[in-house]
Design a protein around this motif. Structure first.
Motif, PDB file in Angstrom:
ATOM      1  N   THR A  95      76.429  16.807  61.004  1.00  0.00           N
ATOM      2  CA  THR A  95      76.725  16.923  59.583  1.00  0.00           C
ATOM      3  C   THR A  95      75.982  15.802  58.871  1.00  0.00           C
ATOM      4  O   THR A  95      75.613  14.798  59.482  1.00  0.00           O
ATOM      5  N   GLU A  96      75.764  15.975  57.591  1.00  0.00           N
ATOM      6  CA  GLU A  96      75.039  14.967  56.807  1.00  0.00           C
ATOM      7  C   GLU A  96      75.931  14.467  55.680  1.00  0.00           C
ATOM      8  O   GLU A  96      76.405  15.256  54.863  1.00  0.00           O
ATOM      9  N   ILE A  97      76.170  13.162  55.652  1.00  0.00           N
ATOM     10  CA  ILE A  97      76.940  12.539  54.570  1.00  0.00           C
ATOM     11  C   ILE A  97      75.941  12.010  53.548  1.00  0.00           C
ATOM     12  O   ILE A  97      75.137  11.127  53.853  1.00  0.00           O
ATOM     13  N   LYS A  98      75.995  12.541  52.331  1.00  0.00           N
ATOM     14  CA  LYS A  98      74.949  12.289  51.343  1.00  0.00           C
ATOM     15  C   LYS A  98      75.233  11.062  50.474  1.00  0.00           C
ATOM     16  O   LYS A  98      76.378  10.724  50.177  1.00  0.00           O
ATOM     17  N   ASN A  99      74.129  10.435  50.070  1.00  0.00           N
ATOM     18  CA  ASN A  99      74.105   9.436  48.989  1.00  0.00           C
ATOM     19  C   ASN A  99      75.114   8.305  49.160  1.00  0.00           C
ATOM     20  O   ASN A  99      75.886   7.988  48.252  1.00  0.00           O
ATOM     21  N   MET A 100      75.098   7.675  50.317  1.00  0.00           N
ATOM     22  CA  MET A 100      75.958   6.518  50.556  1.00  0.00           C
ATOM     23  C   MET A 100      75.330   5.303  49.876  1.00  0.00           C
ATOM     24  O   MET A 100      74.161   4.995  50.109  1.00  0.00           O
ATOM     25  N   ASN A 101      76.135   4.591  49.061  1.00  0.00           N
ATOM     26  CA  ASN A 101      75.554   3.504  48.262  1.00  0.00           C
ATOM     27  C   ASN A 101      76.178   2.142  48.530  1.00  0.00           C
ATOM     28  O   ASN A 101      76.125   1.254  47.690  1.00  0.00           O
ATOM     29  N   SER A 102      76.785   1.966  49.706  1.00  0.00           N
ATOM     30  CA  SER A 102      77.216   0.627  50.120  1.00  0.00           C
ATOM     31  C   SER A 102      77.365   0.619  51.636  1.00  0.00           C
ATOM     32  O   SER A 102      77.703   1.645  52.252  1.00  0.00           O
ATOM     33  N   ILE A 103      77.100  -0.538  52.223  1.00  0.00           N
ATOM     34  CA  ILE A 103      77.197  -0.660  53.677  1.00  0.00           C
ATOM     35  C   ILE A 103      78.643  -0.495  54.122  1.00  0.00           C
ATOM     36  O   ILE A 103      78.926   0.103  55.170  1.00  0.00           O
ATOM     37  N   THR A 104      79.567  -0.991  53.321  1.00  0.00           N
ATOM     38  CA  THR A 104      80.989  -0.845  53.643  1.00  0.00           C
ATOM     39  C   THR A 104      81.385   0.624  53.707  1.00  0.00           C
ATOM     40  O   THR A 104      82.056   1.067  54.653  1.00  0.00           O
ATOM     41  N   ASN A 105      80.958   1.399  52.711  1.00  0.00           N
ATOM     42  CA  ASN A 105      81.297   2.816  52.702  1.00  0.00           C
ATOM     43  C   ASN A 105      80.594   3.596  53.803  1.00  0.00           C
ATOM     44  O   ASN A 105      81.138   4.572  54.335  1.00  0.00           O
ATOM     45  N   ILE A 106      79.392   3.182  54.151  1.00  0.00           N
ATOM     46  CA  ILE A 106      78.688   3.824  55.270  1.00  0.00           C
ATOM     47  C   ILE A 106      79.517   3.693  56.543  1.00  0.00           C
ATOM     48  O   ILE A 106      79.726   4.666  57.282  1.00  0.00           O
ATOM     49  N   ALA A 107      80.019   2.477  56.794  1.00  0.00           N
ATOM     50  CA  ALA A 107      80.824   2.240  58.000  1.00  0.00           C
ATOM     51  C   ALA A 107      82.104   3.074  57.983  1.00  0.00           C
ATOM     52  O   ALA A 107      82.476   3.702  58.986  1.00  0.00           O
TER      53      ALA A 107
END
Length: 470
Positions: free
Chosen positions: A206-218
């Motif tokens: 699956t692809e999680i789109k448009n992550m704009n912070s390292i915290t949220n990516i984790a």
């Protein structure tokens, strides 16, 4: 059964150019909606794009900094899809002949994250959703991007975080982007799947789109990993789809089914010529690259004997590392300058943005002069610290705050006089020291340092106090 996380990244980096990729509109962030756009970047009939040469140079710099091969021949393609943020219904990008391929970024654990490709493309506009209505701002449309695509080489969330941090740091060092994720100038799409430990077969991604912070990516990766594992173990199947992450709920939700390359009907962009990159031009661009963070880190730790933790802070931002390099020129121990930067100067730079800007009054050369006086023994450490604070407040050199008598030190008679004065003035502390409380001597030392206005040498004072107290 244990499952292994497998992930790959597609990272969009906005390039710091004055104008957009195919027209002369400004790339400046902000502005009233739809004021930074023109007929070219919104694709009105009869308009023709013209490729910004600086965009190609920036992409080559990114490729060289990430160990990529630079193509001699590249071309632009049309990527077709209909969405409100793309008024002409296609994006000009690169497909089978990108500018950069086959690079890598090495992590601290020794693993190399392979970079499949880096290509240039135009950004789309921005959709603003408000109480059921959707508004479109085309200011961002046509802003130049590079897309950095990795192989599915990530095996942990920690690896993903380190990769994004290193990529962000590298792009900032070479000066092609500010990579401010909170402003959208660096955005990550995370492709993630799971598979049984030991298996070589990739799972459905699956692809999680448009992550704009390292915290949220984790957080998003952790949630999606657990969701997929739960789904498989309950007898379900992972569906290939594009997801959005909601940081308020900490969950992912479906946006649309995941497209493959054939869905976009790529074909060569007919309005732009082939890109030819002579080898001589690549060498010229490579010669302009600064020393990269990893090389600086190795130099600081191996040649300068600076602790790894300090070296990491010095190399995090190019402005800080270049300031340190200038300040440490001619020093016996560059660690002297490092201590002042990480200690006193960083205390005045409260945020990461402050450190990045490094807007201080004291020049690197002025700090270097202060360090040389300290190393020569003409200036004691506590007096040097006081002088630096005054320098940072005023922008004046150290000689404005330190006199010849300050640098002369104390003769033995004067030192003895100051010590006797302190012993007489601090009788309680002296008695405590005599009864075995070693730390009590520090109070007496402080009195001597005050009398000498910082000129006394602390070890010599302690030695003299012990002699006189007996």
């Amino acid at each position: 059964m244990k499952y292994e996380l497998v992930a790959g990244f597609e990272t969009h980096v906005e390039l710091q150019t004055n104008t957009k990729i195919f027209c002369s509109c400004t790339t400046k962030f902000g502005g009233d909606p739809n004021t930074h756009c023109c007929p070219v970047c919104i694709g009105l009939p009869g308009t023709l794009p013209k490729l910004n040469e600086r965009v190609v140079e920036h992409a080559i710099m990114a490729g060289l900094a990430t160990n990529c091969e630079i193509a001699e021949i590249a071309k632009m393609d049309r990527k077709n899809y209909c969405y409100p943020d793309l008024p002409k219904a296609y994006q000009i990008s690169q497909y089978d002949k990108p500018l950069c391929e086959h690079g890598y970024i090495q992590l601290s654990n020794g693993r190399k994250i392979r970079i499949l490709r880096i290509h240039i493309e135009e950004d789309a506009g921005k959709l603003i959703h408000n109480h059921g209505d959707t508004y479109v701002d085309y200011n961002r449309g046509g802003v130049p991007l590079i897309e950095i695509v990795t192989e599915p080489d990530f095996r942990s969330i920690d690896e993903a975080k380190e990769y994004v941090e290193k990529l962000q740091q590298t792009m900032r060092y070479i000066g092609i982007s500010d990579c401010r994720m909170q402003e959208g100038s660096m955005r990550c799409d995370v492709n993630i799947s799971v598979r049984p430990e030991g298996s070589e077969k990739l799972g459905t991604r699956t692809e999680i789109k448009n992550m704009n912070s390292i915290t949220n990516i984790a957080k998003a990766m952790e949630y999606e990993y657990e969701r997929q594992v739960d789904l498989i173990e309950s007898g379900g199947e992972v569906v290939q789809e594009t997801l959005r992450y909601d940081d308020a709920t900490g969950t992912t939700s479906s946006m649309r089914s995941k497209e493959d390359a054939h869905d976009y009907r790529y074909f060569r962009e007919p309005d732009l010529v082939t890109i030819n990159v002579p080898r001589e031009r690549v060498k010229e661009i490579e010669a302009r690259l600064p020393e990269l963070p990893e090389k600086k880190f190795a130099r600081y730790t191996e040649e300068y004997d600076i602790p790894e933790k300090d070296a990491a802070q010095l190399t995090k931002y190019r402005s800080i590392s270049e300031y340190f390099d200038k300040a440490s020129e001619g020093l016996k121990s560059p660690k002297t300058a490092s201590n002042f930067i990480i200690g006193q100067i960083f205390r005045r730079l409260e945020t990461e943005a402050d450190k990045e800007a490094l807007d201080i009054k004291t020049s690197a050369e002025q700090l270097g002069e202060l360090c040389k006086l300290l190393e020569s023994g003409k200036l004691k450490n506590n007096l040097a610290k006081k002088a630096l604070d005054q320098m940072l407040d005023s922008g004046k050199p150290v000689t404005e705050f330190v006199s010849e008598s300050d640098m002369a030190g104390l003769d033995d008679a004067t030192l003895t006089e100051y010590c006797n004065n302190a012993i007489n003035a601090m009788k309680n502390a002296v008695e405590d020291y005599k009864s075995g409380k070693e730390k009590a001597l520090m109070a007496v030392l402080g009195n001597v340092m005050k009398q000498s206005r910082g000129r006394a040498d602390a070890p010599s004072v302690i030695k003299k106090l012990k002699e006189l107290i007996g």
